[in-house]
Scaffold this active site. Sequence first.
Site, PDB file in Angstrom:
ATOM      1  N   CYS A  94      12.821  -0.997  -9.231  1.00  0.00           N
ATOM      2  CA  CYS A  94      13.789  -0.934  -8.141  1.00  0.00           C
ATOM      3  C   CYS A  94      13.107  -0.699  -6.791  1.00  0.00           C
ATOM      4  O   CYS A  94      13.347  -1.450  -5.825  1.00  0.00           O
ATOM      5  CB  CYS A  94      14.829   0.146  -8.427  1.00  0.00           C
ATOM      6  SG  CYS A  94      14.150   1.771  -8.853  1.00  0.00           S
ATOM      7  N   TYR A  95      12.246   0.311  -6.706  1.00  0.00           N
ATOM      8  CA  TYR A  95      11.530   0.530  -5.448  1.00  0.00           C
ATOM      9  C   TYR A  95      10.690  -0.684  -5.049  1.00  0.00           C
ATOM     10  O   TYR A  95      10.735  -1.129  -3.896  1.00  0.00           O
ATOM     11  CB  TYR A  95      10.635   1.769  -5.551  1.00  0.00           C
ATOM     12  CG  TYR A  95      11.333   3.095  -5.480  1.00  0.00           C
ATOM     13  CD1 TYR A  95      12.120   3.441  -4.388  1.00  0.00           C
ATOM     14  CD2 TYR A  95      11.174   4.037  -6.494  1.00  0.00           C
ATOM     15  CE1 TYR A  95      12.738   4.683  -4.312  1.00  0.00           C
ATOM     16  CE2 TYR A  95      11.792   5.283  -6.428  1.00  0.00           C
ATOM     17  CZ  TYR A  95      12.577   5.596  -5.336  1.00  0.00           C
ATOM     18  OH  TYR A  95      13.186   6.832  -5.260  1.00  0.00           O
TER      19      TYR A  95
END
Length: 338
Positions: free
Chosen positions: A151-152
């Site tokens: 996600c990051y």
Amino acid sequence: MKTIRAGIAGAAGFSGLELFSALVRHPQVEIVFITSEQHAGRRISEFLVSQQGGFDPVFEPLDPETQAGRVDVVFFALPPETSLEAAPGFVDSTVVIDLSAAFRLNDPAVYKKWYKHEHAAPGLLPQAVYGLTEWNRDAVRNAGLIANPGCYPTSVLIPMLPLIARGYCGAGPVIVDSKSGVSGMGRKVSPEATFMQIANNFRAYGVGTHRHTPEIAQELALASDLAPPVIFTPHLLPIERGILSTIYFQSEKSAEECREHLSNFYEGEPFVRVLNGGLPEIAQAAHTNLCVCTVVSSGTPGTLIAVSVIDNLVKGAAGQAIQNMNVRFGFPEETALV
């Protein structure tokens, strides 16, 4: 249009439930099985009340030997150790879309350094395609094993890869300051995840040690031999979902030139919005598969700031996995995502 059969391994977690909720609406997908070791024998409606009276499958234990032949695609919403164990039993007959980090890093030694255990399936790494859809779409079309990005990294790579590939970044480090909602911690209960520790609080974590650091660095380095080093610090926001990344980088270009390049690069992309005015906010991307980003001046000559937002459970996990599935099987890319 053809219908494909899908399985969701780890369907009781936050990302797995997000996958189920979207796939059950997909007109070309039949969900054949869902798995959970902890909740085997229970129905999905115990987690998603909306499924009461509708399609309400029972969680099964994960068993590649009996499940691989039943589906065309399987999603792994699992810890990386479990994905490594299960993948060899599926990849010969089934498209695998892995939401864990098991196949994101190309070097098993780097994987061991950051994940603190041996990579149990190094022979599969050469065939794994890094599934940042907008960047690797052509490779995804023919992939048998798709490593869904973290996600990051998704929030960072979407604005930064086109800039680095074009030579718009200087030699100084790319400094990434990211904030995520608590769903990024997963369903597992820990003292750090209690309401009393999160509400009305804000903290950094994984400083200098977060496992997404080598993933970001690897993909930037693949985009350019001159890619700068990465310094990445995540923070925990007292909100349900969403990521906002503020990215500092050196550049001889203006913010306007960078925004123009990003706008041109992502023209026609269904899930990327480049702002030419204002700054991205998590609310603009929450509950969607969008990445909203921009580049602005830092006020210091030679340094620019990119700001990017996504929903960590959608574009950062389940949504991007379905986007990759749509590309892989020739469905319209937005299906079940808009």
